[in-house]
Enzyme design. Structure first.
Site, PDB file in Angstrom:
ATOM      1  N   ARG A 247      23.987  33.729  36.284  1.00 33.52           N
ATOM      2  CA  ARG A 247      25.307  33.127  36.514  1.00 33.52           C
ATOM      3  C   ARG A 247      26.166  33.190  35.248  1.00 33.52           C
ATOM      4  O   ARG A 247      27.393  33.237  35.313  1.00 33.52           O
ATOM      5  CB  ARG A 247      25.180  31.674  36.981  1.00 33.52           C
TER       6      ARG A 247
ATOM      7  N   TYR B 193      50.436  40.047  48.528  1.00 38.86           N
ATOM      8  CA  TYR B 193      49.348  40.124  49.518  1.00 38.86           C
ATOM      9  C   TYR B 193      49.197  38.776  50.213  1.00 38.86           C
ATOM     10  O   TYR B 193      49.338  37.714  49.599  1.00 38.86           O
ATOM     11  CB  TYR B 193      48.067  40.532  48.792  1.00 38.86           C
TER      12      TYR B 193
ATOM     13  N   ASP C  36      48.697  41.762  39.733  1.00 37.08           N
ATOM     14  CA  ASP C  36      47.738  42.432  40.607  1.00 37.08           C
ATOM     15  C   ASP C  36      48.120  43.908  40.664  1.00 37.08           C
ATOM     16  O   ASP C  36      49.156  44.268  41.228  1.00 37.08           O
ATOM     17  CB  ASP C  36      47.777  41.797  42.004  1.00 37.08           C
TER      18      ASP C  36
ATOM     19  N   LYS D 101      38.539  47.997  46.557  1.00 36.29           N
ATOM     20  CA  LYS D 101      39.441  49.025  47.049  1.00 36.29           C
ATOM     21  C   LYS D 101      39.189  50.362  46.341  1.00 36.29           C
ATOM     22  O   LYS D 101      38.091  50.892  46.398  1.00 36.29           O
ATOM     23  CB  LYS D 101      40.888  48.557  46.892  1.00 36.29           C
TER      24      LYS D 101
END
Length: 392
Positions: free
Chosen positions: A59, A112, A184, A209
Site C-alpha cells: 500500500r 468528463y 486532465d 485509455k
C-alpha cells in the site's frame, strides 16, 4: 535502461526496468507480495522512516508499481508520477492534498462526466466550492477566480467535444494568483502534447485509455514535480486507492507500444474525421485536426497529433441510435483509447450522470455520437460507418 537523451519511443520500452537487477529478465517481473521482509529491526525502522530505500508494504510502495511509475515519468517528461487504482482516483488524488474547507476550485465548463459528478456531488461535502468559468478562454477562468481560489482544473482536449484549452495562457492566469493548474490530458497523451512544459503543475491521465491501450487495465496517474507529487503520494498512502501490481505490469507492457499505437490512432482519426466532415447526413464533426474546428489554430501550436477520438452530430437522438446500433466493427460501449474501435452516445455513457440541462449547456446534443478509432484498417472502419449512416 533508458538514458536522459533518448526519445519517447525508446523511453517507452526501456525506462523503469533494468534486466540486470532481475536475473536478466527481459520482461519486468510482477511482485505480487503485499508484505516485504526486512533483514532486521533496524533496517525495517529505516525503511519506515524513509532513511533507507526499499519496500515494506505494497500500500505504501510496490516494486512493480514503482517501475511503472518510473516508465511513465520518463514518457511524460515528469520528475515523478504517482499511479492510482483508477482515473477518477487520480483526479481526487491530485486535488485533495491541496484543498481545505473554504477553498475554491475554478473549473472549465467542458469536462468528463465523472469529473463533473465529483465536482457537483463530492467536493462540496468537504466544504470546497466549485466555480465554473463561463468558457474555456483563460480570461473567463480569470474572471471566475476569487482570493479563495486554490486550483484551476481543466481538460484538454475535452471529452467528447474535443475542445482545447490554451495551457500556456491558463498557466499564466494560475501563477498570477499562486493557484495550482491541474489538467486532465488523457485524450492528448504524451506523444501528442506536453502539458508540463507549458506550465501545468499536475497532469492527470487515465492510463486505462491510450497509455495502456488494451482495455485490460484500470488506472490513473498524476505527474508533476517531486515537491507536489510527494504530497499526492503521502495522501494516497494514508487513504489507499493504489494500483495493483498486476495492473502495473500490464501498464508497462502497454506503454512500450504506446508510440506505435498512437501514431496509428492519429493517422486513422484524421482520415476518418475528414471523411465524416463530408458526409451529407452529419450536421457537424468535432475533431481538432479539421480546419473548421474552433480550436484548430491552437491545436497546431499545442499538439503534434490529434488522436483517435471523434464526435459527430446526427441531428437527433433517434438517428444517432440507429447509427450506433447498425455498426459492425465498432463495439457499443464506454471508454476509449484501445486497439478496438468503440462507438457510443455520450449522453448515455461518458455523461450519463450529468443532468440533461447541464449536458445541453456543455453542447452535448441528443444526436451526438462519439467514436474511439482503434488500430483496425481505416478503410474498413469508414465502410462500416458508411453502411450504418446509409441505413440510418
Amino acid at each position: 535502461m533508458s538514458g536522459a537523451g533518448d526519445r519517447i519511443a525508446t523511453r517507452a520500452v526501456h525506462a523503469g526496468h533494468d534486466p540486470a537487477a532481475h536475473q536478466g529478465a527481459a520482461v519486468p517481473p510482477t511482485y505480487a507480495s503485499a508484505t516485504f521482509v526486512a533483514s532486521d529491526t533496524e533496517t525495517l525502522e529505516a525503511l519506515n522512516d524513509g532513511r533507507a530505500r526499499g519496500f515494506v508494504y505494497s500500500r505504501v510502495r510496490n516494486p512493480t508499481v514503482f517501475a511503472a511509475e518510473q516508465r511513465l515519468a520518463a514518457v511524460e517528461g515528469a520528475e515523478s508520477v504517482v499511479l492510482f487504482a483508477s482515473g477518477m482516483a487520480a483526479i481526487s488524488g491530485a486535488l485533495m492534498p491541496f484543498l481545505r474547507a473554504g477553498d475554491e476550485v475554478v473549473a472549465t465548463p467542458d469536462l468528463y462526466g465523472g469529473t463533473a459528478r465529483l465536482f457537483a456531488e463530492v467536493l462540496p461535502l468537504q466544504g470546497i466550492t466549485i466555480r465554473w468559468a463561463d468558457s474555456l478562454a483563460p480570461d473567463a477562468v480569470a474572471a471566475a477566480m476569487t482570493p479563495a481560489t486554490k486550483a484551476i482544473y481543466a481538460e484538454t482536449p475535452t471529452n467528447p467535444l474535443l475542445r482545447l484549452v490554451d495551457l500556456a495562457a491558463l498557466s499564466a492566469v494560475a501563477k498570477r494568483q499562486g493557484a495550482l493548474l491541474i489538467v486532465d490530458g488523457t485524450l492528448g497523451g504524451p506523444l501528442n502534447q506536453d502539458p508540463l512544459s507549458l506550465g501545468v503543475d499536475l497532469l492527470v491521465q487515465s492510463v486505462s485509455k491510450y497509455l495502456n491501450g488494451h482495455a485490460d487495465v484500470l488506472g490513473g496517474a498524476v505527474a508533476g514535480s517531486r515537491a507536489l507529487t510527494r504530497k499526492v503520494r503521502s495522501l494516497q498512502q494514508a487513504a489507499g486507492a493504489i494500483m495493483d501490481p498486476h495492473a502495473a505490469q500490464l501498464l508497462m507492457r502497454g506503454v512500450a507500444t504506446y508510440p506505435l499505437r498512437m501514431a496509428r490512432h492519429n493517422a486513422s482519426g484524421q482520415r476518418i474525421a475528414g471523411w465524416l466532415a463530408g458526409h451529407p447526413k452529419i450536421a457537424r464533426v468535432h475533431y481538432p485536426g479539421l480546419s473548421d474546428h474552433p480550436d484548430h489554430a491552437l491545436a497546431l501550436r499545442q499538439m503534434t497529433g490529434f488522436g483517435g477520438l471523434i464526435s459527430f452530430d446526427c441531428g437527433s437522438d433517434a438517428a444517432a441510435r440507429r447509427v450506433v446500433d447498425r455498426t459492425r466493427l465498432f463495439g457499443i460501449g464506454a471508454s476509449l483509447g484501445g486497439i478496438e474501435s468503440l462507438i457510443s452516445q455520450p449522453g448515455n455513457t461518458s455523461h450519463h450522470s450529468v443532468q440533461p440541462a447541464r449536458r445541453a449547456e456543455m453542447g452535448i446534443t441528443p444526436g451526438l455520437v462519439r467514436i474511439s478509432v482503434g488500430i483496425e484498417d481505416a478503410d474498413d472502419l469508414i465502410a462500416d460507418l458508411e453502411q450504418a449512416l446509409e441505413q440510418a
